[in-house]
Design a protein around this motif. Structure first.
Motif, PDB file in Angstrom:
ATOM      1  N   PRO A 117     -11.926   6.763  -6.871  1.00 29.60           N
ATOM      2  CA  PRO A 117     -11.354   6.370  -5.579  1.00 29.60           C
ATOM      3  C   PRO A 117      -9.876   6.002  -5.704  1.00 29.60           C
ATOM      4  O   PRO A 117      -9.427   5.519  -6.755  1.00 29.60           O
ATOM      5  CB  PRO A 117     -12.189   5.145  -5.182  1.00 29.60           C
ATOM      6  CG  PRO A 117     -13.449   5.252  -5.975  1.00 29.60           C
ATOM      7  CD  PRO A 117     -13.073   5.921  -7.264  1.00 29.60           C
ATOM      8  N   ILE A 118      -9.144   6.217  -4.637  1.00 35.01           N
ATOM      9  CA  ILE A 118      -7.725   5.867  -4.622  1.00 35.01           C
ATOM     10  C   ILE A 118      -7.547   4.368  -4.852  1.00 35.01           C
ATOM     11  O   ILE A 118      -6.632   3.939  -5.540  1.00 35.01           O
ATOM     12  CB  ILE A 118      -7.084   6.284  -3.283  1.00 35.01           C
ATOM     13  CG1 ILE A 118      -7.166   7.801  -3.103  1.00 35.01           C
ATOM     14  CG2 ILE A 118      -5.633   5.820  -3.200  1.00 35.01           C
ATOM     15  CD1 ILE A 118      -6.802   8.271  -1.712  1.00 35.01           C
ATOM     16  N   GLY A 119      -8.423   3.575  -4.253  1.00 37.96           N
ATOM     17  CA  GLY A 119      -8.349   2.138  -4.438  1.00 37.96           C
ATOM     18  C   GLY A 119      -7.621   1.448  -3.297  1.00 37.96           C
ATOM     19  O   GLY A 119      -7.257   2.081  -2.298  1.00 37.96           O
ATOM     20  N   PRO A 120      -7.384   0.132  -3.413  1.00 38.30           N
ATOM     21  CA  PRO A 120      -6.830  -0.663  -2.313  1.00 38.30           C
ATOM     22  C   PRO A 120      -5.510  -0.139  -1.754  1.00 38.30           C
ATOM     23  O   PRO A 120      -5.247  -0.298  -0.555  1.00 38.30           O
ATOM     24  CB  PRO A 120      -6.640  -2.051  -2.949  1.00 38.30           C
ATOM     25  CG  PRO A 120      -7.629  -2.098  -4.056  1.00 38.30           C
ATOM     26  CD  PRO A 120      -7.706  -0.701  -4.591  1.00 38.30           C
ATOM     27  N   LYS A 121      -4.682   0.465  -2.558  1.00 34.60           N
ATOM     28  CA  LYS A 121      -3.405   0.971  -2.050  1.00 34.60           C
ATOM     29  C   LYS A 121      -3.589   2.128  -1.076  1.00 34.60           C
ATOM     30  O   LYS A 121      -2.657   2.494  -0.354  1.00 34.60           O
ATOM     31  CB  LYS A 121      -2.498   1.389  -3.208  1.00 34.60           C
ATOM     32  CG  LYS A 121      -2.011   0.208  -4.049  1.00 34.60           C
ATOM     33  CD  LYS A 121      -1.028   0.655  -5.099  1.00 34.60           C
ATOM     34  CE  LYS A 121      -0.601  -0.524  -5.984  1.00 34.60           C
ATOM     35  NZ  LYS A 121       0.157  -1.546  -5.236  1.00 34.60           N
ATOM     36  N   ASP A 123       0.830  -1.197   0.000  1.00 35.30           N
ATOM     37  CA  ASP A 123       0.000   0.000   0.000  1.00 35.30           C
ATOM     38  C   ASP A 123       0.869   1.253   0.000  1.00 35.30           C
ATOM     39  O   ASP A 123       2.100   1.178   0.024  1.00 35.30           O
ATOM     40  CB  ASP A 123      -0.982  -0.010   1.185  1.00 35.30           C
ATOM     41  CG  ASP A 123      -0.275   0.021   2.532  1.00 35.30           C
ATOM     42  OD1 ASP A 123       0.572   0.912   2.763  1.00 35.30           O
ATOM     43  OD2 ASP A 123      -0.561  -0.866   3.378  1.00 35.30           O
ATOM     44  N   MET A 124       0.216   2.422  -0.021  1.00 37.65           N
ATOM     45  CA  MET A 124       0.952   3.678  -0.193  1.00 37.65           C
ATOM     46  C   MET A 124       1.704   4.117   1.063  1.00 37.65           C
ATOM     47  O   MET A 124       2.422   5.121   1.026  1.00 37.65           O
ATOM     48  CB  MET A 124       0.007   4.796  -0.647  1.00 37.65           C
ATOM     49  CG  MET A 124      -1.047   5.205   0.347  1.00 37.65           C
ATOM     50  SD  MET A 124      -2.111   6.508  -0.381  1.00 37.65           S
ATOM     51  CE  MET A 124      -3.128   6.929   1.057  1.00 37.65           C
ATOM     52  N   TYR A 184      -8.143   4.843   3.309  1.00 34.74           N
ATOM     53  CA  TYR A 184      -8.606   5.951   2.477  1.00 34.74           C
ATOM     54  C   TYR A 184      -8.956   5.485   1.066  1.00 34.74           C
ATOM     55  O   TYR A 184      -9.053   6.297   0.144  1.00 34.74           O
ATOM     56  CB  TYR A 184      -7.528   7.042   2.413  1.00 34.74           C
ATOM     57  CG  TYR A 184      -7.101   7.524   3.774  1.00 34.74           C
ATOM     58  CD1 TYR A 184      -7.827   8.494   4.459  1.00 34.74           C
ATOM     59  CD2 TYR A 184      -5.978   6.978   4.404  1.00 34.74           C
ATOM     60  CE1 TYR A 184      -7.445   8.924   5.717  1.00 34.74           C
ATOM     61  CE2 TYR A 184      -5.582   7.396   5.664  1.00 34.74           C
ATOM     62  CZ  TYR A 184      -6.321   8.372   6.319  1.00 34.74           C
ATOM     63  OH  TYR A 184      -5.941   8.780   7.576  1.00 34.74           O
ATOM     64  N   ALA A 185      -9.165   4.195   0.913  1.00 32.15           N
ATOM     65  CA  ALA A 185      -9.389   3.608  -0.415  1.00 32.15           C
ATOM     66  C   ALA A 185     -10.568   4.233  -1.148  1.00 32.15           C
ATOM     67  O   ALA A 185     -10.536   4.360  -2.380  1.00 32.15           O
ATOM     68  CB  ALA A 185      -9.593   2.096  -0.287  1.00 32.15           C
ATOM     69  N   ASP A 186     -11.616   4.624  -0.423  1.00 31.62           N
ATOM     70  CA  ASP A 186     -12.814   5.169  -1.059  1.00 31.62           C
ATOM     71  C   ASP A 186     -12.749   6.671  -1.283  1.00 31.62           C
ATOM     72  O   ASP A 186     -13.654   7.244  -1.892  1.00 31.62           O
ATOM     73  CB  ASP A 186     -14.057   4.838  -0.214  1.00 31.62           C
ATOM     74  CG  ASP A 186     -14.331   3.340  -0.158  1.00 31.62           C
ATOM     75  OD1 ASP A 186     -13.958   2.639  -1.123  1.00 31.62           O
ATOM     76  OD2 ASP A 186     -14.910   2.881   0.843  1.00 31.62           O
ATOM     77  N   PHE A 187     -11.692   7.310  -0.811  1.00 31.92           N
ATOM     78  CA  PHE A 187     -11.548   8.751  -1.019  1.00 31.92           C
ATOM     79  C   PHE A 187     -11.137   9.011  -2.462  1.00 31.92           C
ATOM     80  O   PHE A 187     -10.380   8.235  -3.051  1.00 31.92           O
ATOM     81  CB  PHE A 187     -10.479   9.324  -0.090  1.00 31.92           C
ATOM     82  CG  PHE A 187     -10.930   9.525   1.323  1.00 31.92           C
ATOM     83  CD1 PHE A 187     -10.954  10.796   1.883  1.00 31.92           C
ATOM     84  CD2 PHE A 187     -11.328   8.452   2.103  1.00 31.92           C
ATOM     85  CE1 PHE A 187     -11.364  10.990   3.198  1.00 31.92           C
ATOM     86  CE2 PHE A 187     -11.738   8.633   3.419  1.00 31.92           C
ATOM     87  CZ  PHE A 187     -11.767   9.907   3.963  1.00 31.92           C
ATOM     88  N   PRO A 188     -11.602  10.107  -3.064  1.00 32.31           N
ATOM     89  CA  PRO A 188     -11.170  10.421  -4.426  1.00 32.31           C
ATOM     90  C   PRO A 188      -9.691  10.800  -4.463  1.00 32.31           C
ATOM     91  O   PRO A 188      -9.138  11.316  -3.485  1.00 32.31           O
ATOM     92  CB  PRO A 188     -12.053  11.602  -4.816  1.00 32.31           C
ATOM     93  CG  PRO A 188     -12.442  12.236  -3.529  1.00 32.31           C
ATOM     94  CD  PRO A 188     -12.553  11.112  -2.536  1.00 32.31           C
TER      95      PRO A 188
END
Length: 205
Positions: free
Chosen positions: A154-158, A111-112, A162-166
């Motif tokens: 969405p940012i996604g799994p990484k 992840d990030m 915060y995956a659901d945040f734009p």
């Protein structure tokens, strides 16, 4: 700003939100932060303005590490320029950029926030400046490759929690982080000059 004159945009107004977000960050970097870092010395980079102070120090394995505690203390120690520069260049920009845009030596599912994207922590001013610039340039070029539709996705799994945040939310957050820590770095340079450095000019900001 110290002038009362209106600020004249350097060109036509941005046509898309991506350009507006990029212009904000690029203007801060080009005219506020990067010029103020000219001439940074190792002594400034590692100067501890108070005790205790978090900095970049050798870890148990002898490799330089960014000092921190999890969970963070209610009142965390003061940090050095080295600490803040590594945090911005590596943690704020660099690891996010490598995780989301690549390339990275970390596993595909990292992840990030994963430190394997960028484990190094420079202990010299020149290396710290190089890391800061590389992290910024990598992040900026990644955002420049997006369009407005991508920024709304969405940012996604990484992004983990915060995956659901734009993606746009991450862009604005990292710009805030860079500006806050950048201002602190500049203040530390001013304090160092006032207390320890020989008399002489410091880049204006």
């Amino acid at each position: 700003m110290t002038t009362t004159e209106p600020t004249i945009p350097p060109g036509p107004p941005p046509a898309v939100w991506r350009d507006l977000l990029l212009d904000q960050l690029s203007f801060y970097w080009d005219y506020h932060l990067w010029p103020r870092l000219e001439g940074l010395t190792d002594a400034e980079y590692l100067w501890e303005p108070a005790s205790p102070a978090w900095s970049v120090r050798p870890g148990p394995d002898g490799e330089p590490r960014l000092e921190q505690e999890v969970p963070e203390p209610e009142v965390p120690p003061v940090t050095t320029i080295a600490w803040r520069m590594v945090h911005v260049g590596r943690d704020v920009f660099g690891r996010r950029a490598r995780a989301l845009f690549g390339p990275t030596a970390a596993p595909p599912d990292a992840d990030m926030f994963d430190p394997r994207h960028w484990p190094e922590a420079p202990i010299t001013a020149d290396a710290g400046l190089a890391m800061l610039e590389e992290g910024y340039r990598t992040w900026q070029s990644g955002i420049a490759a997006l369009d407005d539709e991508s920024l709304q996705q969405p940012i996604g799994p990484k992004g983990v929690g915060y995956a659901d945040f734009p993606m746009a939310a991450l862009v604005t957050h990292l710009s805030r982080e860079a500006m806050a820590h950048g201002g602190e770095i500049c203040l530390l340079r001013d304090l160092y000059r006032a207390q320890l450095a020989p008399s002489g000019p410091t880049p204006a900001g």
